[in-house]
Write an enzyme that holds these catalytic residues in place. Structure first.
Site, PDB file in Angstrom:
ATOM      1  N   TRP A 157       0.908  -1.220  -0.076  1.00  0.00           N
ATOM      2  CA  TRP A 157      -0.045  -0.123   0.072  1.00  0.00           C
ATOM      3  C   TRP A 157       1.102   1.313  -0.064  1.00  0.00           C
ATOM      4  O   TRP A 157       1.343   1.710   1.056  1.00  0.00           O
ATOM      5  CB  TRP A 157      -0.860  -0.011   1.391  1.00  0.00           C
ATOM      6  N   HIS A 174      -6.645   2.146   1.919  1.00  0.00           N
ATOM      7  CA  HIS A 174      -7.747   1.220   1.732  1.00  0.00           C
ATOM      8  C   HIS A 174      -8.838   1.562   2.857  1.00  0.00           C
ATOM      9  O   HIS A 174      -8.459   2.114   3.755  1.00  0.00           O
ATOM     10  CB  HIS A 174      -7.291  -0.389   1.571  1.00  0.00           C
ATOM     11  N   ARG A 200      -3.255   6.832  -2.656  1.00  0.00           N
ATOM     12  CA  ARG A 200      -2.120   5.964  -2.444  1.00  0.00           C
ATOM     13  C   ARG A 200      -1.043   6.636  -3.423  1.00  0.00           C
ATOM     14  O   ARG A 200      -1.274   7.412  -4.319  1.00  0.00           O
ATOM     15  CB  ARG A 200      -2.014   4.533  -3.303  1.00  0.00           C
ATOM     16  N   GLN A 214     -13.293   2.668  -2.616  1.00  0.00           N
ATOM     17  CA  GLN A 214     -13.167   1.332  -2.209  1.00  0.00           C
ATOM     18  C   GLN A 214     -14.285   1.141  -1.545  1.00  0.00           C
ATOM     19  O   GLN A 214     -15.052   1.934  -0.888  1.00  0.00           O
ATOM     20  CB  GLN A 214     -12.101   0.835  -1.356  1.00  0.00           C
ATOM     21  N   VAL A 257      -6.200 -11.472   6.573  1.00  0.00           N
ATOM     22  CA  VAL A 257      -7.077 -12.598   6.141  1.00  0.00           C
ATOM     23  C   VAL A 257      -6.397 -13.755   5.957  1.00  0.00           C
ATOM     24  O   VAL A 257      -5.114 -13.892   5.735  1.00  0.00           O
ATOM     25  CB  VAL A 257      -8.199 -12.280   5.039  1.00  0.00           C
ATOM     26  N   ALA A 311     -13.987 -10.624   5.422  1.00  0.00           N
ATOM     27  CA  ALA A 311     -14.071  -9.213   5.164  1.00  0.00           C
ATOM     28  C   ALA A 311     -13.865  -9.367   3.380  1.00  0.00           C
ATOM     29  O   ALA A 311     -13.165 -10.370   3.002  1.00  0.00           O
ATOM     30  CB  ALA A 311     -13.106  -8.471   5.753  1.00  0.00           C
TER      31      ALA A 311
END
Ligand code: PHE
Length: 348
Positions: A157, A174, A200, A214, A257, A311
């Site tokens: 990122w 994000h 970004r 997003q 995740v 998510a």
């Protein structure tokens, strides 16, 4: 002889009055004859120097003349005013049969429309729409999401930092920090979607913008499984891109995740045959997702033995580009009406 002078004066005054055709000329005429130093006024004032036997006759003639001129003046003044008014009315005539001018109302930006479409679908699936800050602490943007300071994934990122003496402060790269903010404040069950602007540090080209949008999704509860994620995302994709869509989940990596997946649909332009839009693969990647990492649950004080969740996060501009075949992400923020007015669907 005096009587001759009065008659001449009368003729001259009436002739000039008849020629006065504007308010301005009338005012000049009035000053010349009936004003404080007007000829009639002076004539009346001069009566005193006449011989007594002349006075009654001349006096009456002078007074009659004054009376006559005053009346003539009023008539002429009325006529001039009416003529001027008529001229003005004629000049300002309004054509009531002309069609009105349609006011130009704007249209919703395609990104706004897409955010509404997507959040509507999830709202009907039981998700609440929440929003969060664009200026974010490094803790929420990274650390709490299982991306420690020296972790190489932090480079993924490309972050824009805000100068700060104490805490690390960034423009969020994000919407995932909102996973943490929501879980910190609430207890399960949680079902939220989070639309928002992200930033970004990025060289801008046809597929990269330094700011974009997003939509994050988060579901946490007891016994939430990967099957719920697959079912929810498949239903979402079919509502947005057509009931006949096939879906694909593949392994992917995101630090927050485990397992992580990338979610794709069969290309709606070639129906999986392979074309320019899907890069001949037949599949279009829509979003990243996965089961919330146990460490992330621990970071917000949840017991990962009791609660599980998943998510997902998707890029809104990308969705619009895929849906409408927009070839260059830079079109979105150039403010070019020729582009924007093509998205003139009215969304209530
Ligand atoms: N935040 C990730 C990104 O910006 C997307 C994502 C969100 C992936 C949630 C998994 C779960 O790329």
């Amino acid at each position: 002889m005096e009587i001759e002078r009065i008659r001449a004066l009368r003729e001259r005054a009436l002739r000039e009055l008849a020629e006065a055709s504007t308010q301005e000329q009338l005012a000049t005429w009035h000053a010349r004859y009936l004003g404080r130093r007007g000829e009639i006024t002076l004539l009346l004032r001069g009566l005193g120097s006449l011989a007594p036997e002349e006075r009654p006759m001349i006096g009456r003639a002078a007074n009659d003349l004054k009376e006559e001129l005053q009346q003539a003046y009023v008539r002429q003044e009325t006529a001039v005013r009416e003529r001027e008014l008529a001229a003005r009315i004629a000049a300002e005539t309004i054509d009531v049969t002309l069609p009105g001018r349609t006011p130009r109302i704007g249209t919703l930006h395609p990104v706004t429309q897409m955010i509404r479409d997507v959040t509507n679908i999830f709202a009907h699936l039981g998700f609440q729409v929440v929003e969060g800050p664009e200026v974010e602490y490094g803790y929420y943007a990274f650390d709490a999401l299982n991306i420690p300071p020296e972790h190489p994934a932090r480079d993924v990122w490309d972050t824009i930092f805000i100068e700060s003496e104490h805490e690390e402060i960034v423009l969020r790269p994000h919407t995932s920090p909102m996973q943490i903010r929501v879980m910190e404040r609430r207890q399960p069950p949680i079902r939220v979607v989070v639309p928002g602007r992200c930033y970004r540090y990025e060289a801008v080209d046809a597929t990269h913008e330094w700011h974009f949008h997003q939509i994050e999704g988060l579901a946490v509860d007891e016994r939430i499984t990967m099957a719920d994620l697959k079912g929810t995302l498949a239903e979402f994709a079919r509502q947005l891109f057509g009931r006949e869509r096939r879906v694909r989940f593949r392994c992917d990596f995101f630090p927050f995740v485990e397992p992580g997946v990338d979610f794709a649909i069969d290309c709606m332009f070639c129906r999986g045959e392979g074309c320019r839009v899907c890069g001949d693969s037949g599949w279009i990647e829509i979003l990243g997702a996965g089961m919330v990492h146990p460490q992330v649950l621990r970071n917000v004080g949840y017991d990962p033995e009791r609660y599980t969740g998943w998510a997902f996060g998707m890029g809104v501009e990308r969705l619009v580009m895929l849906t409408y075949g927009v070839p260059d992400i830079r079109y979105f923020y150039q403010g070019d009406l020729r582009f924007l007015q093509q998205f003139d669907r009215i969304v209530p």
